[in-house]
Design a protein around this motif. Structure first.
Motif, PDB file in Angstrom:
ATOM      1  N   LYS A 195      -4.627  -5.454  -0.976  1.00 36.36           N
ATOM      2  CA  LYS A 195      -3.142  -5.029  -0.812  1.00 36.36           C
ATOM      3  C   LYS A 195      -4.007  -3.799   0.204  1.00 36.36           C
ATOM      4  O   LYS A 195      -5.241  -3.491   0.114  1.00 36.36           O
ATOM      5  CB  LYS A 195      -2.545  -4.435  -2.232  1.00 36.36           C
ATOM      6  N   ALA A 217       2.885   2.727  -4.805  1.00 38.94           N
ATOM      7  CA  ALA A 217       2.486   1.889  -3.709  1.00 38.94           C
ATOM      8  C   ALA A 217       3.427   0.890  -3.154  1.00 38.94           C
ATOM      9  O   ALA A 217       4.201   0.157  -4.364  1.00 38.94           O
ATOM     10  CB  ALA A 217       1.095   1.408  -3.640  1.00 38.94           C
ATOM     11  N   GLY A 241       0.570  -1.065   0.236  1.00 34.62           N
ATOM     12  CA  GLY A 241      -0.191  -0.113   0.307  1.00 34.62           C
ATOM     13  C   GLY A 241       1.052   1.119   0.424  1.00 34.62           C
ATOM     14  O   GLY A 241       1.829   1.259   0.275  1.00 34.62           O
ATOM     15  N   LYS A 242       0.366   2.486   0.494  1.00 33.77           N
ATOM     16  CA  LYS A 242       1.082   3.822   0.034  1.00 33.77           C
ATOM     17  C   LYS A 242       1.689   4.099   1.706  1.00 33.77           C
ATOM     18  O   LYS A 242       1.537   3.506   2.330  1.00 33.77           O
ATOM     19  CB  LYS A 242      -0.132   4.726   0.404  1.00 33.77           C
TER      20      LYS A 242
END
Length: 298
Positions: free
Chosen positions: A297, A230, A219-220
């Protein structure tokens, strides 16, 4: 019509005032967060200077990200810079001119490395201590031994220049620092035999937490520039990157070259360090990642 235009103008002006107030408040809170005191009780780890500790410490320094932020000589290195409003430079951690660790005591090294907290109690900005929090005492002592053995070099302290939106988001807590992400009450990790095993792989995987998240679902990246991609999902869940690396050899090649099997470049990952990881560590990491429960995710 004029009435509605006037009302619209008033609404826009009101929103501008509110936005300006939010920015001002965010900046004030950012300054407060950066200056806060994080009270962490630590047990000092005794200094070592034996050959085995120095060898292990050199390996950890070169393979766990230290070299990317502090440079091979420990004098500090700029690792993110874009325009006039974004610059992140790691500090000089030698005992030379401009070094920040000359007065460090054993407990200060533990506080900084494991907890992301300076001797003064303030949070160390950008220090990825969530990746080092689970170091065993032996590994922490070895890393400290190697850093303390570095020849004195000239350098400066950390330089952190963040764009306005990032500072505001940090102020409101949307971008956490390491000190706020760590469970400071966890005891040190117990020693694990170095082998191609899932248990050792789980220990190695601690270095991935800062970018890929506590559950390694990606993820970010917290605190990363907006143009950073990401982090990949390292679990076998939807959108996982793991099908690209069906065996340890494929992952090992990516660590050595910084490229995926199709030849595309993997961005952001610190390959200045990762290329130095041992075959054992990479193979154990791959083995461990295969045992994770599938997750979407992050």
């Amino acid at each position: 019509m004029n009435k509605w235009i006037r009302r619209g103008g008033i609404a826009v002006a009101a929103l501008a005032v509110l936005a300006g107030g939010a920015v001002f408040a965010g900046l004030q809170m950012a300054d407060s967060r950066m200056a806060r005191t994080v009270d962490v009780k630590v047990q000092p780890v005794a200094y070592r200077s034996d050959a085995a500790a120095l060898e292990r410490g050199k390996y950890l320094y070169n393979s766990r990200g230290c070299i990317d932020c502090h440079g091979a000589d420990g004098a500090g290195r700029t690792f993110v810079e874009k325009g006039d409003d974004l610059k992140i430079k790691g500090p000089n951690i030698t005992r030379g001119t401009g070094g920040v660790v000359a007065a460090y005591q054993p407990q200060d090294w533990v506080r900084a490395i494991r907890h992301g907290v300076a001797p003064s109690g303030r949070p160390l900005m950008v220090m990825p201590s969530e990746d080092y929090n689970r170091f065993t005492d032996d590994d922490l002592a070895s890393l400290v031994a190697y850093v303390r053995s570095l020849p004195p070099a000239q350098g400066t302290g950390a330089e952190i220049r963040l764009p306005l939106p990032a500072r505001v988001l940090y102020g409101f807590g949307a971008i956490p620092d390491a000190a706020s992400r760590i469970d400071h009450g966890l005891p040190p990790q117990q020693p694990i035999p170095e082998a191609v095993s899932a248990q050792h792989g789980a220990y190695v995987a601690n270095m991935c937490l800062g970018c890929h998240g506590e559950k390694l679902a990606g993820g970010k990246i917290p605190g990363g520039p907006p143009d950073w991609p990401a982090a990949a999902n390292l679990t076998p869940g939807p959108g996982s990157a793991m099908p690209l690396y069906p065996d340890a050899d494929a992952m090992l090649k990516m660590f050595r070259t910084g490229k995926r099997p199709d030849g595309s470049v993997v961005q952001v990952m610190p390959f200045g360090s990762l290329k130095n990881m041992s075959d054992t560590d990479v193979r154990a990491l791959h083995l461990y990642l295969k045992t994770l429960a599938p997750l979407p995710k992050g």
